[in-house]
Design a protein around this motif. Structure first.
Motif, PDB file in Angstrom:
ATOM      1  N   SER A  62      -0.109  -9.029  -3.375  1.00  0.00           N
ATOM      2  CA  SER A  62       0.480  -7.700  -3.301  1.00  0.00           C
ATOM      3  C   SER A  62      -0.581  -6.624  -3.114  1.00  0.00           C
ATOM      4  O   SER A  62      -1.719  -6.742  -3.565  1.00  0.00           O
ATOM      5  CB  SER A  62       1.294  -7.396  -4.568  1.00  0.00           C
ATOM      6  N   ASP A  63      -0.149  -5.561  -2.450  1.00  0.00           N
ATOM      7  CA  ASP A  63      -0.989  -4.358  -2.331  1.00  0.00           C
ATOM      8  C   ASP A  63      -0.706  -3.401  -3.496  1.00  0.00           C
ATOM      9  O   ASP A  63      -1.595  -2.660  -3.915  1.00  0.00           O
ATOM     10  CB  ASP A  63      -0.695  -3.656  -1.006  1.00  0.00           C
ATOM     11  N   ARG A  87     -10.123  -6.767  -4.122  1.00  0.00           N
ATOM     12  CA  ARG A  87      -9.862  -5.592  -3.301  1.00  0.00           C
ATOM     13  C   ARG A  87      -9.162  -4.566  -4.176  1.00  0.00           C
ATOM     14  O   ARG A  87      -8.627  -4.900  -5.227  1.00  0.00           O
ATOM     15  CB  ARG A  87      -8.995  -5.944  -2.090  1.00  0.00           C
ATOM     16  N   LYS A  88      -9.146  -3.379  -3.706  1.00  0.00           N
ATOM     17  CA  LYS A  88      -8.607  -2.303  -4.538  1.00  0.00           C
ATOM     18  C   LYS A  88      -7.079  -2.336  -4.487  1.00  0.00           C
ATOM     19  O   LYS A  88      -6.465  -1.977  -3.502  1.00  0.00           O
ATOM     20  CB  LYS A  88      -9.132  -0.948  -4.054  1.00  0.00           C
ATOM     21  N   THR A  89      -6.492  -2.800  -5.593  1.00  0.00           N
ATOM     22  CA  THR A  89      -5.039  -2.910  -5.692  1.00  0.00           C
ATOM     23  C   THR A  89      -4.505  -1.771  -6.558  1.00  0.00           C
ATOM     24  O   THR A  89      -5.119  -1.375  -7.547  1.00  0.00           O
ATOM     25  CB  THR A  89      -4.652  -4.257  -6.331  1.00  0.00           C
ATOM     26  N   THR A  90      -3.357  -1.246  -6.142  1.00  0.00           N
ATOM     27  CA  THR A  90      -2.727  -0.167  -6.910  1.00  0.00           C
ATOM     28  C   THR A  90      -1.884  -0.764  -8.036  1.00  0.00           C
ATOM     29  O   THR A  90      -0.971  -1.554  -7.786  1.00  0.00           O
ATOM     30  CB  THR A  90      -1.851   0.700  -5.989  1.00  0.00           C
ATOM     31  N   ALA A 148      -1.284   1.731  -0.640  1.00  0.00           N
ATOM     32  CA  ALA A 148      -1.864   0.470  -0.141  1.00  0.00           C
ATOM     33  C   ALA A 148      -2.917   0.770   0.914  1.00  0.00           C
ATOM     34  O   ALA A 148      -3.061   0.049   1.907  1.00  0.00           O
ATOM     35  CB  ALA A 148      -0.769  -0.434   0.417  1.00  0.00           C
ATOM     36  N   PHE A 161      -9.209  -1.328  -8.968  1.00  0.00           N
ATOM     37  CA  PHE A 161      -7.801  -0.998  -9.162  1.00  0.00           C
ATOM     38  C   PHE A 161      -7.608   0.508  -9.103  1.00  0.00           C
ATOM     39  O   PHE A 161      -8.416   1.280  -9.620  1.00  0.00           O
ATOM     40  CB  PHE A 161      -7.276  -1.529 -10.512  1.00  0.00           C
ATOM     41  N   LEU A 195      -0.417 -10.476  -8.097  1.00  0.00           N
ATOM     42  CA  LEU A 195      -1.657  -9.720  -7.873  1.00  0.00           C
ATOM     43  C   LEU A 195      -2.408 -10.221  -6.639  1.00  0.00           C
ATOM     44  O   LEU A 195      -3.087  -9.451  -5.962  1.00  0.00           O
ATOM     45  CB  LEU A 195      -2.555  -9.828  -9.102  1.00  0.00           C
TER      46      LEU A 195
END
Length: 806
Positions: A125-126, A162-165, A249, A211, A122
């Motif tokens: 990774s994007d 941060r906004k992670t998928t 991403a 997320f 996590l």
């Protein structure tokens, strides 16, 4: 490039948790990740052991991760974390295959590595793929719910999220539609998010703020392989241009530059490994360091390409730029302010440190331009100083006053211009440039001073040369007893005048007395050297001057008229006078007598060379057989006694011919002018010719015949210029007359014949006039007139005179 070469895999973390830093660095070099900047994406997959994660990655990204062999039974295939580059996907996409969770190899109690690897995935990774079985949806311990809860909590507490998928991949989808499965799954995720303790600032922040949750479902690979591959190919398209806005991403906030990926991953794993409870506060500093450095680099690059900076840098290359300091300070302030705005949410210490580094880099970048600006200020101010000093000196201002005023004025101007070019952000000191400028001013002043003194010295040297050179030469050429007193008088008078003017001119330089006296002494020495040099020059030509003087006196009388050697001149006396005068010239040039010291050079030369009898009466030795004059120093001696004697002997030899010629000319003149016989011969002729004289008196015709013969002889005498012919000697005169006699006689006879043919009855008045003319011409001939026309007229008239008697 084949598929295996393009995907390029590496074992990042082994099963024991050892980070393979060397392998990661080699992997980054091989796939050229360092050149990608921010244009790259990282995908990680986690899920239960033997859930087909590697198989999914190999089909989705064309990687070559090791897959489980179903025929050998279900067991652990991937140990630790592997990574590979996704083949054929742009931008560069890195995929990480994590060791499966809930494996029997590690047991129930060893869940630390599962949590560490999940947190690592996590953090770096994007996009995170969570692989889960369809039949596990709704189960408490399945679907990695406890793991997700821990990850959410730690991520919120330790990192700036941060906004992670989060992409949940449901495997072996059953007949239950995805539309029914997705709400259940999202509800479970939301419950996990709500149950996680959050910081005060994010208590009410929704999950969607951090997320981007997506859910996809895939059929069974073993039962419906073709359909599985088709849907995987469709899913693959979502990963193309994943970093674009709106992509999987798309949120690039806090992304570590590709060149720092290796360091960031190592530090994250190191912190994770060292803190079992997943307390990672140090990573905040690391992320801040990376991000602030990225922002600083971006601002630095922006400044380097800034149009205003480029124009300012280009302008300062060629000339002085007014307001340089203000313009550059404004550009630097804008750049640093922009950095402060973007880095405001990062750790203060890191932000300040990176800001200081950025400021140092910027100042290092602009320092050459600043130094060049100072150089322009120095150069231009120096040029203006040179011009102002030249104008002041041309205007008649004293040198010391002009240099003092100009130096003070332009140092103040230099300081003002340096202050205008000052950069507030830098603590640069222009003292070195100011010292150099001051040194340049001093050097130029010294150079101008030397030039002006040289010009002044040259001016007065030229004046002295003009005042002494010609007059000294004239005095030496007319050498006599008063020559050296006259030269001394001239020398002291001109030297005093020049020194007085020179001293007054030097007063404007405000020099010390010692230097002033030294320069005046050099000028006096120059004047002395000028006179001595001219004397030496004339002494080198003394023989020529002696011969010229001898010739002039010998060949001219006291009225400067050329002498005619008639026989009355006393050649011996004239020769002695001319030689004495030449000897006087030799004595004058024999030594330098600028100092009033007496010597006997002249007397010695006269007694030895002109009147040797008087000299030998007092001394038995020759005073000229010596190399020095006793009373004259060798430094002032120009012609030694021996040289004087040799010159005099040579002078006598070379002037003997002139004397001999004069004597010969005098003797020839005597012979030519003495036509009368001696007195005794005249008396004998009168006695012995008495009878003949009486005969002439008794017969007048003889007198007429003698008279006519006299006229003819006189005409021939004048026509042939007999006296002139015999001036050069008897023999040359006879030879010359022999060639002219017959033509002259023939010419006279022809004239007589022509006159004899004229009419006899000429008017009496004409005869009378001709007779009177004849008488005048005869008288003229008697007085020495020599003319062909007169002789011709005489002959004609003579014929006219004798015609009536016939």
């Amino acid at each position: 490039m084949d598929k295996e070469a393009e995907c390029c895999s590496a074992h990042l973390i082994d099963g024991d948790g050892t980070f393979n830093a060397v392998g990661l660095d080699n992997f980054i070099k091989q796939v050229k990740l360092g050149e990608c900047g921010l244009s790259y994406a990282v995908v990680a997959i986690m899920g239960p052991q033997s859930s087909g994660k590697s198989t999914l990655l190999n089909h989705l990204f064309h990687t070559n991760f090791k897959e489980m062999d179903a025929y050998r039974g279900r067991s652990q295939t991937t140990k630790g974390i592997w990574m590979a580059r996704c083949a054929g996907i742009e931008p560069c996409t890195i995929v990480m295959d994590l060791e499966g969770t809930d494996g029997r190899e590690r047991g129930e109690d060893d869940t630390a590595f599962e949590k560490q690897s999940a947190l690592f995935a996590l953090a770096v990774s994007d996009i995170v793929l969570i692989n889960m079985w369809c039949h596990d949806i709704g189960r408490e311990q399945a679907a990695n719910k406890p793991l997700l809860k821990t990850v959410f909590q730690v991520m919120l507490r330790l990192f700036s999220p941060r906004k992670t998928t989060l992409m949940f991949v449901i495997r072996d989808k059953t007949r239950t539609p995805l539309e029914n499965l997705e709400p259940v799954l999202r509800e479970d995720i939301q419950k996990i998010w709500d149950s996680v303790p959050k910081p005060e600032a994010h208590k009410h922040t929704p999950l969607s703020e951090f997320f981007n949750v997506q859910v996809v479902a895939l059929p069974s690979y073993e039962e419906r392989e073709e359909q599985f591959k088709e849907q995987v190919a469709s899913l693959r398209q979502k990963f193309f241009q994943s970093i674009a806005p709106g992509g999987l991403a798309g949120d690039r906030r806090g992304v570590v530059p590709a060149s720092g990926f290796s360091f960031s991953a190592q530090q994250i794993w190191k912190v994770i490994k060292e803190n079992k409870d997943l307390d990672l506060p140090a990573h905040k500093v690391m992320v801040a360091t990376v991000r602030c450095e990225e922002i600083a680099n971006e601002k630095y690059s922006s400044f380097v390409s800034n149009k205003d900076w480029l124009e300012l840098e280009e302008a300062v290359q060629s000339h002085l730029v007014p307001g340089f300091g203000k313009k550059l300070c404004s550009l630097l302030s804008n750049c640093l302010s922009s950095y402060d705005e973007e880095a405001t949410y990062f750790e203060d210490s890191v932000r300040s440190s990176k800001r200081k580094q950025l400021e140092e880099k910027l100042l290092q970048l602009v320092q050459p331009a600043y130094q060049l600006m100072l150089e322009h200020i120095r150069s231009e101010t120096l040029n203006n100083f040179k011009k102002a000093l030249a104008d002041a000196l041309s205007g008649g201002q004293g040198f010391a006053v002009a240099t003092r005023d100009c130096t003070k004025k332009f140092i103040r101007l230099f300081d003002e211009q340096c202050q205008d070019a000052l950069i507030k952000q830098a603590n640069w000191n222009s003292a070195k440039v100011r010292d150099k400028f001051s040194h340049d001013l001093d050097s130029h002043v010294a150079e101008v001073r030397a030039d002006k003194l040289s010009e002044l010295t040259s001016l007065y040297e030229s004046k002295l040369k003009e005042a002494l050179h010609g007059p000294v030469e004239a005095l030496l050429e007319g050498a006599n007893d008063d020559t050296w007193p006259a030269i001394r008088k001239l020398f002291f008078r001109e030297t005093e005048t020049a020194v007085s003017e020179f001293s007054f001119a030097l007063s404007g330089f405000e020099m010390d007395e010692e230097e002033k006296e030294d320069m005046i002494s050099k000028l006096k020495n120059f004047a002395r050297g000028l006179v001595e040099g001219k004397t030496r020059e004339e002494a080198a030509k003394v023989l020529y001057h002696m011969k010229e003087r001898f010739t002039s006196i010998f060949n001219h009388d006291n009225d400067s008229m050329p002498r005619v050697w008639t026989g009355k001149e006393d050649i011996r006396a004239i020769t002695k006078t001319a030689r004495s005068s030449s000897l006087k010239l030799l004595s004058v040039l024999a030594a330098i007598r600028l100092d009033e010291e007496t010597d006997t050079i002249g007397d010695t030369l006269v007694l030895t060379l002109v009147d040797p009898k008087k000299g030998t009466s007092n001394s038995t030795t020759d005073p000229l057989v010596s190399s020095t004059w006793g009373e004259v120093p060798a430094t002032k001696t120009l012609i030694t006694p021996v040289q004087c004697k040799a010159l005099w002997n040579q002078f006598q030899r070379e002037t003997e011919y002139t004397i001999t010629q004069a004597i010969a000319s005098q003797e020839a003149n005597k012979r030519n002018n003495n036509w009368l016989p001696p007195p005794w011969a005249i008396a004998a002729m009168m006695i012995l010719g008495f009878n003949e004289f009486m005969t002439l008196l008794r017969n007048p015709l003889w007198l007429l015949f003698i008279f006519v013969s006299y006229l003819l002889f006189k005409a021939l005498w004048v026509q042939l210029d007999i006296s002139g012919e015999f001036r050069n000697g008897v023999l040359p005169g006879i030879l010359s007359l022999s060639t002219k006699f017959l033509p002259t006689v023939t010419n006279l006879l022809r004239k007589l014949a022509e006159e004899g043919q004229t009419p006899v009855n000429t008017e009496a008045s004409r005869n009378n006039s001709n007779f009177s003319q004849s008488s005048r011409i005869i008288q003229g001939n008697d007085s020495g007139l020599s003319s062909t026309a007169s002789s011709e007229v005489t002959m004609e008239n003579d014929m006219e005179y004798t015609s009536p008697q016939k």
